[in-house]
Scaffold this motif. Structure first.
Motif, short mmCIF file in Angstrom:
data_model
loop_
_atom_site.label_atom_id
_atom_site.label_comp_id
_atom_site.label_asym_id
_atom_site.label_seq_id
_atom_site.Cartn_x
_atom_site.Cartn_y
_atom_site.Cartn_z
N ALA A 70 1.28 -9.23 1.44
CA ALA A 70 1.53 -10.23 0.40
C ALA A 70 2.89 -10.05 -0.27
CB ALA A 70 0.41 -10.22 -0.63
N CYS A 71 3.26 -8.81 -0.59
CA CYS A 71 4.55 -8.59 -1.25
C CYS A 71 5.72 -8.87 -0.31
CB CYS A 71 4.64 -7.17 -1.81
SG CYS A 71 3.58 -6.91 -3.27
N GLU A 72 5.54 -8.54 0.96
CA GLU A 72 6.57 -8.88 1.94
C GLU A 72 6.72 -10.40 2.02
OE1 GLU A 72 6.29 -5.23 5.16
OE2 GLU A 72 4.86 -6.89 5.34
N GLU A 73 5.62 -11.10 1.99
CA GLU A 73 5.64 -12.56 2.04
C GLU A 73 6.38 -13.15 0.85
OE1 GLU A 73 4.94 -15.97 3.96
OE2 GLU A 73 3.47 -14.45 4.54
N MET B 17 19.00 -1.42 -0.41
CA MET B 17 17.87 -1.07 0.43
C MET B 17 16.57 -1.40 -0.31
SD MET B 17 17.04 2.57 2.26
CE MET B 17 15.42 2.94 2.96
N PHE B 18 15.63 -2.02 0.43
CA PHE B 18 14.39 -2.49 -0.17
C PHE B 18 13.19 -1.95 0.63
CE2 PHE B 18 17.85 -5.39 -0.99
CZ PHE B 18 17.84 -5.41 -2.38
N ASP B 19 12.28 -1.34 -0.11
CA ASP B 19 11.15 -0.62 0.49
C ASP B 19 9.87 -1.45 0.35
OD1 ASP B 19 9.78 1.95 1.43
OD2 ASP B 19 8.79 1.64 -0.50
N HIS B 20 9.20 -1.67 1.48
CA HIS B 20 7.98 -2.46 1.52
C HIS B 20 6.86 -1.67 2.20
CE1 HIS B 20 9.80 -6.37 0.37
NE2 HIS B 20 10.87 -5.91 0.98
N ALA B 21 5.68 -2.28 2.25
CA ALA B 21 4.56 -1.76 3.03
C ALA B 21 3.60 -2.90 3.29
CB ALA B 21 3.84 -0.61 2.31
N ASP B 22 2.91 -2.84 4.42
CA ASP B 22 1.97 -3.91 4.75
C ASP B 22 0.85 -4.02 3.72
OD1 ASP B 22 0.64 -1.55 5.43
OD2 ASP B 22 0.30 -2.11 7.53
N ILE B 23 0.51 -2.89 3.08
CA ILE B 23 -0.60 -2.86 2.12
C ILE B 23 -0.21 -3.37 0.74
CG2 ILE B 23 -0.16 -0.51 1.30
CD1 ILE B 23 -3.63 -1.97 2.14
N TYR B 24 1.07 -3.45 0.43
CA TYR B 24 1.51 -3.84 -0.91
C TYR B 24 1.10 -5.28 -1.21
CZ TYR B 24 4.44 0.38 -1.16
OH TYR B 24 4.90 1.68 -1.19
N ARG C 240 -5.27 0.99 5.73
CA ARG C 240 -6.15 -0.18 5.82
C ARG C 240 -7.26 -0.04 4.80
NH1 ARG C 240 -6.59 -2.05 12.06
NH2 ARG C 240 -6.69 -4.06 10.97
N GLU C 241 -8.09 -1.03 4.66
CA GLU C 241 -9.13 -1.03 3.64
C GLU C 241 -10.15 0.06 3.93
OE1 GLU C 241 -10.60 -1.96 0.09
OE2 GLU C 241 -8.93 -3.09 0.98
N GLY C 242 -10.03 1.20 3.22
CA GLY C 242 -11.00 2.28 3.35
C GLY C 242 -10.69 3.30 4.43
N TYR C 243 -9.61 3.11 5.18
CA TYR C 243 -9.27 4.09 6.22
C TYR C 243 -7.80 3.97 6.59
CZ TYR C 243 -9.73 0.22 9.63
OH TYR C 243 -9.59 -0.96 10.32
N TYR C 244 -7.35 4.95 7.39
CA TYR C 244 -5.97 4.95 7.88
C TYR C 244 -5.97 4.66 9.37
CZ TYR C 244 -5.08 7.38 3.46
OH TYR C 244 -5.00 7.73 2.13
N ASP D 124 4.83 -6.78 13.57
CA ASP D 124 4.99 -8.22 13.84
C ASP D 124 4.69 -9.03 12.59
OD1 ASP D 124 5.79 -7.95 16.45
OD2 ASP D 124 3.77 -8.16 17.29
N GLU D 125 3.66 -8.66 11.86
CA GLU D 125 3.32 -9.37 10.63
C GLU D 125 4.36 -9.14 9.54
OE1 GLU D 125 0.73 -11.64 9.51
OE2 GLU D 125 1.07 -11.86 11.67
N SER D 126 4.89 -7.93 9.46
CA SER D 126 5.94 -7.65 8.48
C SER D 126 7.19 -8.49 8.77
CB SER D 126 6.31 -6.16 8.50
OG SER D 126 5.27 -5.37 7.95
#
Length: 307
Positions: free
Chosen positions: A57-60, A45-52, A85-89, A101-103
């Motif tokens: 970038a890490c997903e890519e 099992m591999f854990d990612h996040a859009d912000i990583y 997100r940058e500076g907010y949730y 979709d991006e992930s």
């Protein structure tokens, strides 16, 4: 490796997952070596996040380096998170769906096994989250849902609107940073440890069949560095860890892992290492069952009180 049921889902997951937060600057060969080591140890099992790594970038990097076939993809469990997100949730339906979709594009897969809301959004509308989860379920893009760093109240608010079970809550937890456990042990005592800061989140997750995933399992309190080997801050703890490691003929990392997995909540450990060797050293802890006296000795040596 021992497996645990992921919440109320039909997914069986390894007791250790590999967090991929730091792989952005690794070469393809090093990513493949890390993932190959994980699979050899039973960590599927591999854990990612859009912000990583910033903007998926890490997903890519993960998707590009591995280039799994559809059959290879079916043998693993991919989890990602969204909402920071940058500076907010942002827990809006629009952002959740777009982030998934991006992930999927970055990871080169058609679906996520699990999606977590990464941090609580103060402006969250539960009905919007429900709308997003329904859309992602109907499209087959996400198979299970959960949260990360959420309180009991925040989870109950979501559950009032969301049709899908929340199968996981990812929380910071290590032997040296264990308020979700320690506060209950010191209940009714005139001590700082007894202050209920989590709202009983660990017990709540157990009662609702929500798997707790422990992030930063080798880190000290707050954002401090690893406690293992740090004899300036944790001399007594490292003495006990080293003694038990020698007794069981495992590494200190395995003892740090075993302390978490010994808990009856069946907590899943999320290792954030990029070192294949550290992964190998940690993995045996998933199958090591500490005795009750050993578990409490480690707990006390980390500075937690047992009244």
């Amino acid at each position: 490796m021992r497996t645990v049921a992921l919440g109320s889902s039909d997914l069986l997951v390894p007791a250790i997952a590999l967090g991929c937060m730091r792989i952005k600057h690794l070469e393809d060969a090093r990513i493949r070596e890390l993932i190959s080591t994980a699979l050899d140890e039973g960590v599927t099992m591999f854990d990612h996040a859009d912000i990583y790594g910033g903007d998926h970038a890490c997903e890519e990097r993960f998707g590009t380096a591995l280039g799994w076939s559809a059959s290879e993809r079916e043998q693993v469990i991919l989890q990602s998170k969204c909402g920071i997100r940058e500076g907010y949730y942002d827990a809006s339906a629009e952002h959740i769906v777009a982030s998934v979709d991006e992930s999927l594009r970055a990871l080169r897969t058609d679906y996520l096994d699990i999606l977590l809301l990464h941090r609580p959004d103060a402006l969250m509308e539960p009905d919007e989250v429900a709308e997003a989860f329904d859309t992602l379920t109907a499209s087959g893009k996400v198979r299970a849902f959960g949260v990360s760093n959420h309180s009991r109240g925040q989870m109950e608010l979501l559950r009032a609107s969301v049709a899908q079970p929340l199968v996981a809550n990812q929380l910071q937890l290590s032997l040296a940073h264990a308020p979700v456990i320690a506060e209950g042990v010191a209940l009714n005592m005139a001590h700082a440890q007894s202050v209920d800061r989590s709202g009983g989140i660990l017990d709540y997750c157990r009662m609702t069949s929500t798997t707790v995933q422990a992030w930063s399992p080798m880190r000290g309190p707050g954002w401090e560095g690893p406690f293992l080997g740090d004899r300036d801050r944790f001399p007594g703890l490292n003495d006990v860890v080293d003694r038990l490691a020698a007794e069981y003929q495992v590494s200190p990392e395995a003892i740090g892992t075993a302390w978490i997995t010994r808990h009856p909540a069946r907590i899943q450990v999320v290792l954030g290492t990029t070192s294949p060797e550290r992964l190998r050293r940690s993995a045996p802890g998933a199958d090591l069952v500490l005795t009750r006296p050993q578990w409490y000795e480690l707990f006390r040596s980390a500075g937690h009180i047992v009244p």
